[in-house]
Design a protein around this motif. Structure first.
Motif, PDB file in Angstrom:
ATOM      1  N   ILE A   1      29.071  57.117  41.314  1.00 37.90           N
ATOM      2  CA  ILE A   1      29.688  58.301  40.713  1.00 37.90           C
ATOM      3  C   ILE A   1      28.548  59.194  40.219  1.00 37.90           C
ATOM      4  CG2 ILE A   1      31.279  59.179  38.959  1.00 37.90           C
ATOM      5  CD1 ILE A   1      32.608  57.323  41.019  1.00 37.90           C
ATOM      6  N   HIS A   2      28.562  60.430  40.678  1.00 33.29           N
ATOM      7  CA  HIS A   2      27.492  61.368  40.330  1.00 33.29           C
ATOM      8  C   HIS A   2      28.059  62.611  39.677  1.00 33.29           C
ATOM      9  CE1 HIS A   2      23.948  60.189  43.190  1.00 33.29           C
ATOM     10  NE2 HIS A   2      24.436  59.149  42.559  1.00 33.29           N
ATOM     11  N   GLU A   3      27.143  63.283  39.004  1.00 32.90           N
ATOM     12  CA  GLU A   3      27.465  64.608  38.504  1.00 32.90           C
ATOM     13  C   GLU A   3      26.411  65.548  39.046  1.00 32.90           C
ATOM     14  OE1 GLU A   3      26.929  65.142  34.295  1.00 32.90           O
ATOM     15  OE2 GLU A   3      28.246  66.886  34.285  1.00 32.90           O
TER      16      GLU A   3
ATOM     17  N   LYS B   1      20.897  70.221  40.020  1.00 27.95           N
ATOM     18  CA  LYS B   1      20.499  68.892  39.558  1.00 27.95           C
ATOM     19  C   LYS B   1      21.629  67.929  39.811  1.00 27.95           C
ATOM     20  CE  LYS B   1      17.325  70.518  36.142  1.00 27.95           C
ATOM     21  NZ  LYS B   1      16.694  70.370  34.858  1.00 27.95           N
ATOM     22  N   MET B   2      21.276  66.716  40.225  1.00 27.61           N
ATOM     23  CA  MET B   2      22.289  65.702  40.472  1.00 27.61           C
ATOM     24  C   MET B   2      21.859  64.421  39.772  1.00 27.61           C
ATOM     25  SD  MET B   2      23.698  64.403  44.116  1.00 27.61           S
ATOM     26  CE  MET B   2      22.276  63.505  44.709  1.00 27.61           C
ATOM     27  N   ARG B   3      22.802  63.780  39.099  1.00 28.23           N
ATOM     28  CA  ARG B   3      22.485  62.548  38.387  1.00 28.23           C
ATOM     29  C   ARG B   3      23.563  61.506  38.633  1.00 28.23           C
ATOM     30  NH1 ARG B   3      18.623  64.986  38.282  1.00 28.23           N
ATOM     31  NH2 ARG B   3      17.384  65.771  36.545  1.00 28.23           N
TER      32      ARG B   3
ATOM     33  N   TYR C   1      31.412  66.800  39.550  1.00 30.35           N
ATOM     34  CA  TYR C   1      31.452  65.344  39.749  1.00 30.35           C
ATOM     35  C   TYR C   1      31.785  65.035  41.206  1.00 30.35           C
ATOM     36  CZ  TYR C   1      31.948  65.256  34.659  1.00 30.35           C
ATOM     37  OH  TYR C   1      31.754  65.423  33.331  1.00 30.35           O
ATOM     38  N   HIS C   2      31.233  63.939  41.717  1.00 32.92           N
ATOM     39  CA  HIS C   2      31.580  63.510  43.073  1.00 32.92           C
ATOM     40  C   HIS C   2      31.311  62.027  43.253  1.00 32.92           C
ATOM     41  CE1 HIS C   2      27.350  64.940  43.177  1.00 32.92           C
ATOM     42  NE2 HIS C   2      27.140  63.902  43.957  1.00 32.92           N
ATOM     43  N   VAL C   3      31.957  61.450  44.244  1.00 35.18           N
ATOM     44  CA  VAL C   3      31.588  60.115  44.692  1.00 35.18           C
ATOM     45  C   VAL C   3      30.415  60.350  45.637  1.00 35.18           C
ATOM     46  CG1 VAL C   3      32.281  58.086  46.007  1.00 35.18           C
ATOM     47  CG2 VAL C   3      33.950  59.251  44.543  1.00 35.18           C
ATOM     48  N   MET C   4      29.303  59.695  45.375  1.00 31.83           N
ATOM     49  CA  MET C   4      28.099  59.939  46.172  1.00 31.83           C
ATOM     50  C   MET C   4      27.807  58.750  47.064  1.00 31.83           C
ATOM     51  SD  MET C   4      25.494  62.071  46.535  1.00 31.83           S
ATOM     52  CE  MET C   4      24.006  61.917  47.545  1.00 31.83           C
ATOM     53  N   PHE C   5      27.583  59.033  48.338  1.00 36.09           N
ATOM     54  CA  PHE C   5      27.141  58.007  49.279  1.00 36.09           C
ATOM     55  C   PHE C   5      25.644  58.209  49.496  1.00 36.09           C
ATOM     56  CE2 PHE C   5      31.498  59.275  50.247  1.00 36.09           C
ATOM     57  CZ  PHE C   5      32.168  58.063  50.130  1.00 36.09           C
TER      58      PHE C   5
ATOM     59  N   CYS D   1      21.024  65.837  50.303  1.00 36.48           N
ATOM     60  CA  CYS D   1      21.798  66.687  49.405  1.00 36.48           C
ATOM     61  C   CYS D   1      23.289  66.647  49.771  1.00 36.48           C
ATOM     62  CB  CYS D   1      21.220  68.075  49.606  1.00 36.48           C
ATOM     63  SG  CYS D   1      21.909  69.414  48.720  1.00 36.48           S
ATOM     64  N   PRO D   2      24.164  66.267  48.839  1.00 37.09           N
ATOM     65  CA  PRO D   2      25.559  66.088  49.207  1.00 37.09           C
ATOM     66  C   PRO D   2      26.355  67.384  49.213  1.00 37.09           C
ATOM     67  CG  PRO D   2      25.295  65.583  46.904  1.00 37.09           C
ATOM     68  CD  PRO D   2      23.935  65.986  47.416  1.00 37.09           C
ATOM     69  N   ASP D   3      25.835  68.428  48.615  1.00 32.36           N
ATOM     70  CA  ASP D   3      26.726  69.541  48.329  1.00 32.36           C
ATOM     71  C   ASP D   3      26.129  70.931  48.535  1.00 32.36           C
ATOM     72  OD1 ASP D   3      29.088  70.630  47.599  1.00 32.36           O
ATOM     73  OD2 ASP D   3      28.610  70.664  45.479  1.00 32.36           O
TER      74      ASP D   3
HETATM   75 CU   LIG Z   1      25.308  62.978  44.266  1.00 34.26          CU
END
Ligand SMILES: [Cu+2]
Lengths: 157, 200
Positions: free
Chosen positions: A76-78, A87-89, A110-114, B76-78
């Motif tokens: 789980i990322h933001e 920025k992603m954490r 927010y996202h589910v990150m793979f 990068c996802p997005d």
């Molecule tokens: Cu992410």
């Protein structure tokens, strides 16, 4: 003519129904819907998935994690863009869904990150991801794969 | 002051410099509209990178045309996929006029984004977008000269993500920085900016 118009209308309804893919899941006090992800370019190693979760209970809920076998890690990322910087954490504590509120995992947030995809996601496929909640426990959610770069799970026509 | 704090202050300072630089450029342009070659804050300049075929690609390869340049990475996802998808939309919208512009995607993560990785990634959106990467030093220099914010952030297991500038840079034919198109900026404002850039 009338019958035909009706048929077209029915077909349209059926189509938008499936296109919205709003398969809504009840999981304890939680309503989970509008899950989607997007196709990833070849060799891309990262992907994000999105979903809307409503907490109908009187107590706060917490999305603590996600599990899948599509990538080395599912988390789980933001992410946020502040002053023009993305920025992603990883959220080690997960995300709280306050009682009576709705949490939207969505692009730019927010996202589910793979991380470390085993293979690209292809448009039209569906992913099966287990979302884990603190009290409600795990639940399997289907994420339809939209086109590459899609900005929402709804198809535009 | 501890290390984390120092890094954080450093990061904010970098952001502040970019913001200040962008506003300075905007102000100068506004005040001196009729003096196009007015001296501005130096953002941009010559560069040497590597394209998707592994060939050297420099500012000379932009052939004096205005350029839309984005800095991203393939993990990068997005922001990166949506920006590439936006670029693809702009190209479609501009029609043949798109040929008078360069569209460039520069990796800020050259260690993972080898030429073939970035080539495939970008081509999945539009082959008219030029994928660029390079050695760590080559990329570092561009990042510095173009006042791009890019920082490696460790995740678990030795993996990392990149914090990076999310805006698309607009450069005129002389490689002068003339402004940005921000993340998620609607086409209604992005396209007029691009048309203006084409006219410059
Ligand atoms: Cu992410």
């Amino acid at each position: 003519m009338k019958t035909r118009a009706l048929l077209v209308a029915a077909a349209l309804v059926a189509f938008t129904g499936s296109a919205a893919l709003a398969e809504s899941i009840q999981h304890g006090n939680l309503t989970i819907k509008d899950a989607w992800t997007r196709a990833t370019p070849p060799k891309a190693k990262g992907g994000g998935a999105f979903v809307t979760i409503t907490n109908n209970g009187n107590e706060d809920a917490r999305l603590t994690g996600a599990v899948s076998n599509y990538a080395k890690r599912t988390e789980i990322h933001e992410m946020a863009v502040n002053d023009g910087v993305m920025k992603m954490r990883k959220l080690d504590e997960g995300v709280v869904i306050p009682a009576g509120e709705t949490l939207e995992l969505k692009p730019g947030s927010y996202h589910v990150m793979f991380m470390g995809l085993n293979q690209p996601f292809k448009m039209g496929e569906e992913l099966n991801v287990t979302l884990e909640f603190e009290k409600a426990g795990p639940v399997d959610v289907t994420f339809p794969v939209m086109k590459m770069g899609a900005k929402s799970g709804k198809m535009h026509h | 002051m501890n290390v984390a704090k120092t890094i954080r202050y450093g990061a904010w300072a970098a952001v502040a410099v970019l913001v200040a630089a962008v506003s300075a450029v905007t102000v100068m342009k506004f005040v001196q509209e009729d003096v196009p070659q007015a001296a501005t804050v130096q953002i941009g300049g010559p560069f040497e990178l590597v394209d998707g075929k592994g060939q050297v690609f420099t500012d000379k390869n932009l052939n004096g045309k205005p350029t839309l340049m984005f800095f991203g990475f393939t993990y990068c996802p997005d922001v990166c996929p949506t920006t590439l998808s936006d670029m693809q939309g702009w190209i479609e919208n501009l029609g043949p006029k798109a040929d008078d512009l360069n569209f460039v995607f520069v990796s800020v993560d050259p260690e993972r984004d080898t030429p073939d990785v970035i080539a495939d990634y970008v081509a999945a959106f539009d082959t008219r977008v030029v994928p660029l990467t390079g050695s760590v030093d080559q990329v570092k220099k561009v990042v510095k000269d173009y006042r791009v914010y890019a920082r490696k952030v460790p995740l678990d297991d030795g993996d990392y993500t990149m914090d990076h500038t999310a805006a698309v840079y607009m450069l005129n034919g002389d490689l002068d920085f003339v402004g940005t198109i921000s993340y998620q900026e609607p086409e209604e404002t992005a396209l007029p900016k691009i048309r203006k850039l084409l006219g410059s």
